[in-house]
Design an enzyme around this catalytic site. Sequence first.
Site, PDB file in Angstrom:
ATOM      1  N   GLY A  23      74.025  62.633  17.104  1.00  0.00           N
ATOM      2  CA  GLY A  23      73.523  62.029  15.869  1.00  0.00           C
ATOM      3  C   GLY A  23      73.984  62.779  14.626  1.00  0.00           C
ATOM      4  O   GLY A  23      74.142  63.991  14.643  1.00  0.00           O
ATOM      5  N   ARG A  72      78.478  59.933  21.396  1.00  0.00           N
ATOM      6  CA  ARG A  72      77.585  60.575  22.358  1.00  0.00           C
ATOM      7  C   ARG A  72      78.185  60.665  23.762  1.00  0.00           C
ATOM      8  O   ARG A  72      77.456  60.811  24.733  1.00  0.00           O
ATOM      9  CB  ARG A  72      76.253  59.827  22.418  1.00  0.00           C
ATOM     10  CG  ARG A  72      75.402  59.956  21.157  1.00  0.00           C
ATOM     11  CD  ARG A  72      73.962  59.579  21.417  1.00  0.00           C
ATOM     12  NE  ARG A  72      73.162  59.587  20.198  1.00  0.00           N
ATOM     13  CZ  ARG A  72      72.547  60.659  19.719  1.00  0.00           C
ATOM     14  NH1 ARG A  72      72.660  61.816  20.343  1.00  0.00           N
ATOM     15  NH2 ARG A  72      71.833  60.591  18.604  1.00  0.00           N
ATOM     16  N   ASP A  86      72.074  69.273  23.895  1.00  0.00           N
ATOM     17  CA  ASP A  86      72.853  68.733  25.010  1.00  0.00           C
ATOM     18  C   ASP A  86      74.357  68.954  24.803  1.00  0.00           C
ATOM     19  O   ASP A  86      75.066  69.323  25.737  1.00  0.00           O
ATOM     20  CB  ASP A  86      72.574  67.231  25.179  1.00  0.00           C
ATOM     21  CG  ASP A  86      71.183  66.977  25.761  1.00  0.00           C
ATOM     22  OD1 ASP A  86      70.705  67.824  26.551  1.00  0.00           O
ATOM     23  OD2 ASP A  86      70.575  65.946  25.438  1.00  0.00           O
ATOM     24  N   LYS A 104      73.696  71.868  15.476  1.00  0.00           N
ATOM     25  CA  LYS A 104      73.442  70.707  14.619  1.00  0.00           C
ATOM     26  C   LYS A 104      72.301  69.881  15.157  1.00  0.00           C
ATOM     27  O   LYS A 104      72.230  69.689  16.369  1.00  0.00           O
ATOM     28  CB  LYS A 104      74.711  69.838  14.596  1.00  0.00           C
ATOM     29  CG  LYS A 104      74.536  68.477  13.991  1.00  0.00           C
ATOM     30  CD  LYS A 104      74.943  67.339  14.914  1.00  0.00           C
ATOM     31  CE  LYS A 104      73.987  67.106  16.043  1.00  0.00           C
ATOM     32  NZ  LYS A 104      74.175  65.839  16.758  1.00  0.00           N
ATOM     33  N   THR A 105      71.407  69.419  14.386  1.00  0.00           N
ATOM     34  CA  THR A 105      70.477  68.322  14.668  1.00  0.00           C
ATOM     35  C   THR A 105      69.369  68.309  13.624  1.00  0.00           C
ATOM     36  O   THR A 105      68.783  69.351  13.318  1.00  0.00           O
ATOM     37  CB  THR A 105      69.849  68.335  16.081  1.00  0.00           C
ATOM     38  OG1 THR A 105      68.974  67.218  16.177  1.00  0.00           O
ATOM     39  CG2 THR A 105      69.055  69.577  16.449  1.00  0.00           C
ATOM     40  N   ASP A 117      66.645  67.159  14.173  1.00  0.00           N
ATOM     41  CA  ASP A 117      65.384  67.276  14.920  1.00  0.00           C
ATOM     42  C   ASP A 117      64.769  68.680  14.845  1.00  0.00           C
ATOM     43  O   ASP A 117      63.577  68.840  15.098  1.00  0.00           O
ATOM     44  CB  ASP A 117      65.589  66.922  16.400  1.00  0.00           C
ATOM     45  CG  ASP A 117      66.100  65.503  16.586  1.00  0.00           C
ATOM     46  OD1 ASP A 117      66.130  64.751  15.606  1.00  0.00           O
ATOM     47  OD2 ASP A 117      66.486  65.169  17.718  1.00  0.00           O
TER      48      ASP A 117
END
Length: 543
Positions: free
Chosen positions: A73, A137, A168, A194-195, A197
């Site tokens: 993402g 992805r 992941d 990175k994220t 979240d």
Amino acid sequence: MARSQYQPKLPSSLWGAVKAVQGEPTQSVADQEEIKALFPNTYGLPELTFEKDPKQSKLAGAQFNVGVILSGGQAPGGHNVISGLFDGIKAINKANRLYGFLMGPGGLVDHNYVELTSEIIDEYRNTGGFDIIGSGRTKLEKPEQFEKGLVILKELNIKAVVIIGGDDSNTNACVLAEYYKAKNVGIQVIGCPKTIDGDLKNEMIETSFGFDTATKVYSEVIGNIQRDCNSAKKYWHFIKLMGRSASHIALECALQTQPNYCIISEEVEAKNMTLDAIVADIAGVVAKRAAKGDNFGTVLIPEGLIEFIPAMKALIAELNDLLAAHPEFAGLDAAAQREFVLNNLSEANAASFKSLPAGVARQLTLDRDPHGNVQVSLIETEKLLSEMVGNKLKEMKEAGEYVGKFSPLHHFFGYEGRCAAPSNFDADYCYALGYNAAQLVNCGATGYMSSVRNLTKPSVQWIAGGIPITMMMNMERRNGEMKPVIQKALVDLDGKPFNKFASKREEWALNTCYLYPGPIQYFGPAEVCDQTSRTLYYEQGGK
Ligand code: FBP
């Protein structure tokens, strides 16, 4: 235009010539024997810290080429990681080249790439998005994929691949590093955290990039909604926030905006709460506010909530295994799928499945992402909750426990923030992560994640280095099998950010204490423009 000219600030240890200082050998966070056996060549490596090299007057090194991949993402600041990497390798040797693999890890396997020149890079400095090379992805996990990648890496004379991704993707980066090291092909693999979240963090990776900007954007909009809500005084807003499993985004936005209610999934799980108990709690707040004449409010809902309600968690775990074992399930029509699930689940889980509104139940059986995760962003928990709260309030009204009017509105904020122009924090942090990754390549490291720490201090004092990815791993069940993966960081219920929230939430529930943070500021006083997230601030000792 002026923003593209912004020169991100680097830690002073990365100014000029650097040397890598090795720390002690490391261990994985859990399951040491299994992880060591799976990663014989990249397990136990020492931490690396970069310091100024007093013996060299100038940063210099042999010529090499690097490949870069954006994975998963979008998160604000990805373009700055790439521009930092570009500037970092050029500072080492002007002849160094950077190749970008297109649309995620699939670009490496399918040999789709572009050379990133200074003309291209300059257009993307300090911008949001991943559109410079696109993202995807595709899961890099099979030897055939690694071999196909090797062909193009050799053809382009690439010494190292930098994979910018979440937990992941960084797990897969480590598997690739191990494979190439075992084969002795001389290709290094470096990861970058990175994220949006915020769940890829640990002692050495203080935060993932993108979290800061995304939560500031969501908080701006939540603040705007709260201002509207407090002006009209007639709606209850149910606001779902992205963030996959962990509730870091919801918690951070709550700390920034002081809503009337915020669910933290990790707490729901720890307290073994049922869906009905959550609903009763929210309805209780609605009723108490209504008793004061306040028929309005805001509720923040983390996107992954459903997976943390113990009964739902058990159901999802059994569904994951069931669907992984029956690929033919995808070919059935909706009615046959429901029937199949009800016939094959254990009694308790079949009962939970049946108790859900049909639409939500169906969403739980839809395709997993390539890493085996339920696509929680597709589940409309904000509607599910407001409907259930509405029903509960009707019951309460009949019992004489509630007098008021309940008009809910729904929102889901996720995609609005993932490609925002990076805040100054993310612009600097990302540039430093990329520049630092170039130094990791130059010193021959592989299986490391680029690490920049000490982040609540001014950026010149940040500490740059590399952390072995195996250090962050444990064994988890994925797609029905035990796999080595980077341990996800969930909200720590003993941590300072959560405790701060918990100490204030009752007051925020009954009174209207909204904060309205407004838009991200790029130019102006540092206390306005360079603030870190509240989460990082409290985690690092802020009061
Ligand atoms: P990453 O973990 O790859 O950074 O993705 C984060 C995220 O934005 C989650 O918050 C969300 O659940 C998911 O991506 C949505 O996926 P998609 O981009 O495929 O719609």
